[in-house]
Design a protein around this motif. Sequence first.
Motif, PDB file in Angstrom:
ATOM      1  N   ASP A   7      49.192  46.314  37.034  1.00 36.61           N
ATOM      2  CA  ASP A   7      48.674  46.709  38.348  1.00 36.61           C
ATOM      3  C   ASP A   7      47.274  47.314  38.237  1.00 36.61           C
ATOM      4  O   ASP A   7      46.357  46.967  38.991  1.00 36.61           O
ATOM      5  CB  ASP A   7      49.637  47.700  38.987  1.00 36.61           C
ATOM      6  CG  ASP A   7      49.448  47.818  40.488  1.00 36.61           C
ATOM      7  OD1 ASP A   7      48.595  47.112  41.042  1.00 36.61           O
ATOM      8  OD2 ASP A   7      50.171  48.602  41.107  1.00 36.61           O
ATOM      9  N   MET A   8      47.095  48.242  37.288  1.00 34.89           N
ATOM     10  CA  MET A   8      45.810  48.923  37.164  1.00 34.89           C
ATOM     11  C   MET A   8      44.704  47.978  36.727  1.00 34.89           C
ATOM     12  O   MET A   8      43.589  48.009  37.272  1.00 34.89           O
ATOM     13  CB  MET A   8      45.933  50.085  36.172  1.00 34.89           C
ATOM     14  CG  MET A   8      46.713  51.270  36.683  1.00 34.89           C
ATOM     15  SD  MET A   8      46.797  52.565  35.428  1.00 34.89           S
ATOM     16  CE  MET A   8      47.888  53.742  36.237  1.00 34.89           C
ATOM     17  N   VAL A   9      44.985  47.141  35.746  1.00 37.46           N
ATOM     18  CA  VAL A   9      43.964  46.197  35.283  1.00 37.46           C
ATOM     19  C   VAL A   9      43.552  45.280  36.433  1.00 37.46           C
ATOM     20  O   VAL A   9      42.362  45.052  36.690  1.00 37.46           O
ATOM     21  CB  VAL A   9      44.476  45.373  34.084  1.00 37.46           C
ATOM     22  CG1 VAL A   9      43.502  44.245  33.758  1.00 37.46           C
ATOM     23  CG2 VAL A   9      44.649  46.279  32.866  1.00 37.46           C
ATOM     24  N   GLY A  10      44.541  44.754  37.153  1.00 39.04           N
ATOM     25  CA  GLY A  10      44.233  43.882  38.273  1.00 39.04           C
ATOM     26  C   GLY A  10      43.468  44.584  39.371  1.00 39.04           C
ATOM     27  O   GLY A  10      42.526  44.039  39.958  1.00 39.04           O
ATOM     28  N   ASP A  11      43.853  45.819  39.666  1.00 39.33           N
ATOM     29  CA  ASP A  11      43.226  46.565  40.756  1.00 39.33           C
ATOM     30  C   ASP A  11      41.769  46.877  40.451  1.00 39.33           C
ATOM     31  O   ASP A  11      40.883  46.648  41.292  1.00 39.33           O
ATOM     32  CB  ASP A  11      44.010  47.857  40.987  1.00 39.33           C
ATOM     33  CG  ASP A  11      43.978  48.297  42.440  1.00 39.33           C
ATOM     34  OD1 ASP A  11      43.625  47.476  43.297  1.00 39.33           O
ATOM     35  OD2 ASP A  11      44.316  49.460  42.705  1.00 39.33           O
ATOM     36  N   PHE A  12      41.481  47.412  39.264  1.00 36.54           N
ATOM     37  CA  PHE A  12      40.097  47.749  38.913  1.00 36.54           C
ATOM     38  C   PHE A  12      39.242  46.488  38.791  1.00 36.54           C
ATOM     39  O   PHE A  12      38.067  46.482  39.168  1.00 36.54           O
ATOM     40  CB  PHE A  12      40.058  48.548  37.604  1.00 36.54           C
ATOM     41  CG  PHE A  12      40.697  49.909  37.704  1.00 36.54           C
ATOM     42  CD1 PHE A  12      40.605  50.651  38.864  1.00 36.54           C
ATOM     43  CD2 PHE A  12      41.406  50.449  36.644  1.00 36.54           C
ATOM     44  CE1 PHE A  12      41.192  51.904  38.977  1.00 36.54           C
ATOM     45  CE2 PHE A  12      42.005  51.694  36.740  1.00 36.54           C
ATOM     46  CZ  PHE A  12      41.893  52.428  37.907  1.00 36.54           C
ATOM     47  N   MET A  13      39.809  45.420  38.275  1.00 36.29           N
ATOM     48  CA  MET A  13      39.113  44.152  38.160  1.00 36.29           C
ATOM     49  C   MET A  13      38.836  43.574  39.546  1.00 36.29           C
ATOM     50  O   MET A  13      37.742  43.098  39.850  1.00 36.29           O
ATOM     51  CB  MET A  13      39.950  43.175  37.350  1.00 36.29           C
ATOM     52  CG  MET A  13      39.363  41.798  37.187  1.00 36.29           C
ATOM     53  SD  MET A  13      40.577  40.683  36.450  1.00 36.29           S
ATOM     54  CE  MET A  13      41.697  40.467  37.860  1.00 36.29           C
ATOM     55  N   GLY A  14      39.860  43.649  40.435  1.00 36.74           N
ATOM     56  CA  GLY A  14      39.729  43.078  41.763  1.00 36.74           C
ATOM     57  C   GLY A  14      38.708  43.787  42.620  1.00 36.74           C
ATOM     58  O   GLY A  14      38.072  43.159  43.488  1.00 36.74           O
ATOM     59  N   GLY A  15      38.532  45.102  42.415  1.00 38.83           N
ATOM     60  CA  GLY A  15      37.538  45.834  43.197  1.00 38.83           C
ATOM     61  C   GLY A  15      36.133  45.308  42.958  1.00 38.83           C
ATOM     62  O   GLY A  15      35.346  45.153  43.907  1.00 38.83           O
ATOM     63  N   ILE A  16      35.812  45.025  41.709  1.00 41.22           N
ATOM     64  CA  ILE A  16      34.504  44.449  41.381  1.00 41.22           C
ATOM     65  C   ILE A  16      34.367  43.065  42.008  1.00 41.22           C
ATOM     66  O   ILE A  16      33.347  42.729  42.619  1.00 41.22           O
ATOM     67  CB  ILE A  16      34.324  44.364  39.858  1.00 41.22           C
ATOM     68  CG1 ILE A  16      34.336  45.773  39.239  1.00 41.22           C
ATOM     69  CG2 ILE A  16      33.044  43.621  39.495  1.00 41.22           C
ATOM     70  CD1 ILE A  16      33.156  46.627  39.627  1.00 41.22           C
ATOM     71  N   ALA A  17      35.405  42.243  41.859  1.00 39.52           N
ATOM     72  CA  ALA A  17      35.354  40.871  42.359  1.00 39.52           C
ATOM     73  C   ALA A  17      35.199  40.836  43.876  1.00 39.52           C
ATOM     74  O   ALA A  17      34.449  40.018  44.417  1.00 39.52           O
ATOM     75  CB  ALA A  17      36.615  40.117  41.936  1.00 39.52           C
ATOM     76  N   LEU A  18      35.905  41.730  44.580  1.00 43.04           N
ATOM     77  CA  LEU A  18      35.831  41.734  46.036  1.00 43.04           C
ATOM     78  C   LEU A  18      34.420  42.063  46.514  1.00 43.04           C
ATOM     79  O   LEU A  18      33.921  41.452  47.470  1.00 43.04           O
ATOM     80  CB  LEU A  18      36.829  42.736  46.608  1.00 43.04           C
ATOM     81  CG  LEU A  18      36.844  42.858  48.140  1.00 43.04           C
ATOM     82  CD1 LEU A  18      37.252  41.532  48.775  1.00 43.04           C
ATOM     83  CD2 LEU A  18      37.769  43.978  48.590  1.00 43.04           C
ATOM     84  N   ALA A  19      33.766  43.023  45.856  1.00 42.28           N
ATOM     85  CA  ALA A  19      32.403  43.390  46.259  1.00 42.28           C
ATOM     86  C   ALA A  19      31.463  42.188  46.183  1.00 42.28           C
ATOM     87  O   ALA A  19      30.700  41.914  47.115  1.00 42.28           O
ATOM     88  CB  ALA A  19      31.893  44.534  45.387  1.00 42.28           C
ATOM     89  N   PHE A  48      37.614  49.209  30.694  1.00 42.90           N
ATOM     90  CA  PHE A  48      37.323  47.796  30.435  1.00 42.90           C
ATOM     91  C   PHE A  48      37.620  46.835  31.575  1.00 42.90           C
ATOM     92  O   PHE A  48      37.065  45.742  31.643  1.00 42.90           O
ATOM     93  CB  PHE A  48      38.070  47.326  29.171  1.00 42.90           C
ATOM     94  CG  PHE A  48      39.509  46.980  29.381  1.00 42.90           C
ATOM     95  CD1 PHE A  48      39.876  45.709  29.793  1.00 42.90           C
ATOM     96  CD2 PHE A  48      40.516  47.908  29.139  1.00 42.90           C
ATOM     97  CE1 PHE A  48      41.213  45.382  29.970  1.00 42.90           C
ATOM     98  CE2 PHE A  48      41.845  47.587  29.319  1.00 42.90           C
ATOM     99  CZ  PHE A  48      42.192  46.314  29.742  1.00 42.90           C
ATOM    100  N   ALA A  49      38.496  47.217  32.526  1.00 43.17           N
ATOM    101  CA  ALA A  49      38.865  46.279  33.587  1.00 43.17           C
ATOM    102  C   ALA A  49      37.692  45.913  34.500  1.00 43.17           C
ATOM    103  O   ALA A  49      37.550  44.738  34.870  1.00 43.17           O
ATOM    104  CB  ALA A  49      40.034  46.832  34.394  1.00 43.17           C
ATOM    105  N   PRO A  50      36.823  46.866  34.905  1.00 44.27           N
ATOM    106  CA  PRO A  50      35.679  46.452  35.716  1.00 44.27           C
ATOM    107  C   PRO A  50      34.764  45.458  34.990  1.00 44.27           C
ATOM    108  O   PRO A  50      34.248  44.519  35.607  1.00 44.27           O
ATOM    109  CB  PRO A  50      34.951  47.771  35.993  1.00 44.27           C
ATOM    110  CG  PRO A  50      36.017  48.812  35.910  1.00 44.27           C
ATOM    111  CD  PRO A  50      36.923  48.340  34.812  1.00 44.27           C
ATOM    112  N   ALA A  51      34.593  45.650  33.665  1.00 40.76           N
ATOM    113  CA  ALA A  51      33.782  44.691  32.910  1.00 40.76           C
ATOM    114  C   ALA A  51      34.445  43.325  32.881  1.00 40.76           C
ATOM    115  O   ALA A  51      33.767  42.282  32.984  1.00 40.76           O
ATOM    116  CB  ALA A  51      33.574  45.205  31.479  1.00 40.76           C
ATOM    117  N   LEU A  52      35.779  43.299  32.767  1.00 37.71           N
ATOM    118  CA  LEU A  52      36.504  42.038  32.821  1.00 37.71           C
ATOM    119  C   LEU A  52      36.315  41.371  34.175  1.00 37.71           C
ATOM    120  O   LEU A  52      36.102  40.149  34.259  1.00 37.71           O
ATOM    121  CB  LEU A  52      37.991  42.290  32.555  1.00 37.71           C
ATOM    122  CG  LEU A  52      38.926  41.080  32.673  1.00 37.71           C
ATOM    123  CD1 LEU A  52      38.531  39.980  31.690  1.00 37.71           C
ATOM    124  CD2 LEU A  52      40.377  41.499  32.461  1.00 37.71           C
TER     125      LEU A  52
END
Length: 414
Positions: free
Chosen positions: A24-36, A156-160
């Motif tokens: 959940d956390m990896v997806g959430d932090f990654m998804g925030g960057i992608a959505l922007a 690392f999730a935002p970088a991913l």
Amino acid sequence: MTGSALAPLRDRRFRWYFGSRAVDMVGDFMGGIALAFAVLEVSDSPSALGAVLAAHSIPMVAFLLIGGVLADRFGRTLIIQLSNVTAGVTQLAIAALILSGHAEIWQLVVLTAVNGVAAAANQPALAGLLPQLAPKDSLQQANVLNGLLRNIALVFAPALGGALVVTVGAGWAIAINGVTYLVAAALLVPIKLPPPPARADRTGVLKDLRIGWAFFRGTTWLWVIVLAFGVLNALSSGGNGTLGPAYAKASAIGVGGWALIVSAGACGLVLTSLVLLHVPLRRPLLWGMLGCSLHGAPMIALGTTDQLWIVVVAAFAGGAGIEIFGLGWDLAMQEHVPADMLSRVYSYDMLGSFIAIPAGQLAFGPLGAAFGLQHMILAAGVAYFVIALATLASRSVRTMERADATSTTSAPVS
């Protein structure tokens, strides 16, 4: 890490919970960057991005109290699963719109708002579930492991997410985030807990809210710290989050220097988590608020010097301090709030703590323009430090001790 540090992972139910949170956390932090970046593909307008982000945060804050009641009434695992499925479906819908080339800002606003409502139910339920899964004598380790997981994902999730946006596109990155929500919900299926106990006096949502509010206002340490954090979060979001990057870009620190400052704070979070696996907090709120005061250090440093290394050291200390507070607060809540109203009380905590963040974000821009960026950052840092320490004037804050590990406050609810 020793065996005792990893003791919560010996419980099968906690392992399933831990796996769900990791996904959940990896997806959430990654998804925030992608959505922007997805929004900026649809409309190259900061105002459009702000509208989409606000569409998530406003309903999340507005429905937090209802989310806490639902979690206490119907079972925390069920509410988490339903909210994750809802979030997964909305993210997949956003991804489909982006990938098809038919996305419009109003569509993204609506879908993101639905996701915000799901988050309002998810957060209080998550906060109330962890103490049901961890043995009483391993509650600190369970909270630290959860925090360590969050901090590592935050590194690392935002970088991913950024890498996925560059390689496969924002739409596919959001689709992956949608799948992670569904996987996280599925991983909670093996967790079996007793259903919430039936209560003959349960007459409705409003009565549950009144009961939670009565406990909140009657518990001094609780409302003192939530009231303080209503101001502290506004100061941090305005002084650090809004003015910090602007001043760094305009000064000798630079954009690269700001990235180092942010990374130093994340390192402070992670390393302190590792230490807290072994060091008990016997007075969780005393040490927590002392640690919290250190979160003002990066603003004080940035407001007084352009020497990057000084601000980096202060940011590390600030990250370490806020991690100590996070653990101390969770231990105080989980051990001193009755289990059958824990999610409701967490929802009052979240509402009071989050509600002023937009005010800080909006107010500090004009204040910085009027009085100078560095002066306002310094003022925010000093005020943060003073307010955090002022909470220790309350005897209930500075003298609270850990509950007996063998005691329980109420029958468990799921």
